[in-house]
Design an enzyme around this catalytic site. Structure first.
Site, PDB file in Angstrom:
ATOM      1  CE1 TYR A 147      -3.429  -2.717   0.597  1.00 25.26           C
ATOM      2  CE2 TYR A 147      -4.604  -0.758   1.317  1.00 25.26           C
ATOM      3  CZ  TYR A 147      -4.617  -2.077   0.905  1.00 25.26           C
ATOM      4  OH  TYR A 147      -5.813  -2.735   0.806  1.00 25.26           O
ATOM      5  CE  LYS A 197       1.902 -17.943  -1.827  1.00 27.55           C
ATOM      6  NZ  LYS A 197       1.051 -19.137  -1.971  1.00 27.55           N
ATOM      7  CG  ASP A 229      -2.031 -20.157  -0.429  1.00 25.66           C
ATOM      8  OD1 ASP A 229      -1.504 -20.249   0.690  1.00 25.66           O
ATOM      9  OD2 ASP A 229      -1.553 -20.711  -1.444  1.00 25.66           O
ATOM     10  CG  ASP A 253      -7.914  -4.829   1.729  1.00 23.22           C
ATOM     11  OD1 ASP A 253      -8.870  -4.348   2.363  1.00 23.22           O
ATOM     12  OD2 ASP A 253      -7.860  -4.840   0.481  1.00 23.22           O
ATOM     13  CG  ASP A 257     -13.426  -7.017   2.379  1.00 26.32           C
ATOM     14  OD1 ASP A 257     -13.190  -6.268   3.351  1.00 26.32           O
ATOM     15  OD2 ASP A 257     -13.913  -6.602   1.307  1.00 26.32           O
TER      16      ASP A 257
END
Ligand code: IPM
Ligand code: MG
Length: 366
Positions: A147, A197, A229, A253, A257
């Site tokens: 970001y 990751k 994942d 983020d 959600d």
């Protein structure tokens, strides 16, 4: 008498209507507590601010936030078409939210993914998976990573348009969020899922090195490693295995959600954005321009963000718990906004403002 100054950034689309309900609750809390006074100051922020004064995060708003004891922020953003009327760097996500986060240095974003047992029917997951409710705390690093890394857009030597965005963290940025996560884990079940990751990203390798260095300082906390994942899959298949999850900005983020998804609505996702000196509170959801002004948005995330503010910024733990209880009893009576009133759910559908009124009524019974 304790006086708290709160900056209110209404935001765009459903922002102002959700903020109205949050303000009702703040006023109710003030009225119930003789020793507390809230000084509420509205300030322009987001696309509405851009159209009014040419800046999505005006200097005046920055000043009001600096002077406030806490900031309550509504969602910002407009429809894709409307957004195109704003220069890319002034579009409210890039021009307002990210600079606010950086300015206040709110590196720790707490996103509770929580549904009590009594409300587990709101979840789209089967009762055998979530029948006992969901109670996860996602901790998202909020001021680093992709970001905020350098960005470059251009045409390369082959004449092709290209873009480069960089994911950067230094060890201080990582260790401060990891310490924060361990402390949260200590207050809960003492299990910390580290989401990464590291099979692909070097940033995750460094992240994990730092987790390993810090872990011995919290010997009671069990650290569990999970690739991001597969964490996404497990959040659907078996969310009960998670308690506190910590991750970098972009992963947070996306997974938060998904958290809203397993609860049944992003409308159930309040959040706290905490730094060492400043804090702000916001729903995790967007501004839903398609339903703006219809009085049907779910103000839970905004009201829940008030509860989080009372807890984290003002130490008003009891009143914070009372707000949660009040919300729970509104739902227990079968009321809800349309996002959770799926056909056949038997829910008594109510509007945004009625939800806020009922929360205040319930609060005043406690
Ligand atoms: C969130 C939002 C923001 C983010 C957007 C609006 C910039 O999606 O708070 O999760 O990506 O952080
Ligand atoms: Mg998001």
């Amino acid at each position: 008498m304790k006086k708290y100054k709160i900056a209110l950034l209404d935001g765009d689309a459903i922002g102002p209507e959700c903020m109205r309900e949050a303000v009702k609750v703040l006023k109710a809390v003030e009225a119930r507590n003789d020793n507390i006074e809230f000084d509420l100051v509205h300030a322009d922020f987001g696309a509405s601010a851009y159209f009014k004064v040419g800046n999505a995060f005006p200097d005046e708003t920055r000043k009001i936030c600096d002077e406030a004891d806490a900031v309550l922020k509504g969602p910002v953003g407009l429809s894709y078409e409307e957004t195109q009327k704003i220069p890319v760097d002034m579009q409210p996500e890039r021009g307002a939210i990210l600079p606010l986060r950086k300015h206040l240095d709110t590196y720790a974003n707490l996103r509770p993914v929580s549904l009590p047992k009594s409300l587990s029917h709101f979840s789209p997951l089967k009762a055998e998976i979530v029948g006992n409710g969901i109670d996860i705390l996602i901790i998202r690093e909020l001021v680093g990573g992709l970001y905020f890394g350098d960005k470059e857009v251009g045409v390369n030597d082959d004449g092709l348009r290209y873009v480069r965005e960089t994911l950067e963290y230094d060890e201080k940025q990582i260790s401060q969020i990891i310490h924060f996560a361990f402390k949260q884990a200590m207050q809960r079940k003492k299990v910390l899922h580290n989401i990464h990751k590291s099979n692909v990203l070097k940033s995750s390798v460094l992240w994990n090195e730092i987790v390993a260095e810090i872990a011995p300082l919290y010997p009671e906390v069990e650290v569990k490693q999970q690739l991001v994942d597969s964490a996404a899959t497990l959040l659907c298949l078996d969310p009960g295995q998670f308690d506190v999850m910590v991750m970098e900005n972009m992963f947070g983020d996306i997974l938060s959600d998904q958290g809203g998804g397993i609860l049944g609505s992003l409308g159930l996702m309040p959040s706290a954005c905490l730094g060492d000196n400043k804090a702000y509170y916001e729903p995790s959801h967007g501004s839903a321009p398609d339903i703006a002004g219809k009085n049907i948005a779910n103000p839970y995330s905004m009201i829940g963000s008030v509860a989080m503010m009372l807890e984290h910024s003002f130490g008003m733990l009891e009143e914070s718990k009372n707000i949660w209880k009040a919300i729970q009893s509104v739902y227990a009576q079968g009321y809800s906004t349309p996002d959770l009133s799926k056909p056949g759910s038997g829910v008594k559908m109510i509007n945004t403002d009625a939800f806020g009124d009922l929360v205040v009524d319930e609060l005043n019974k406690l």
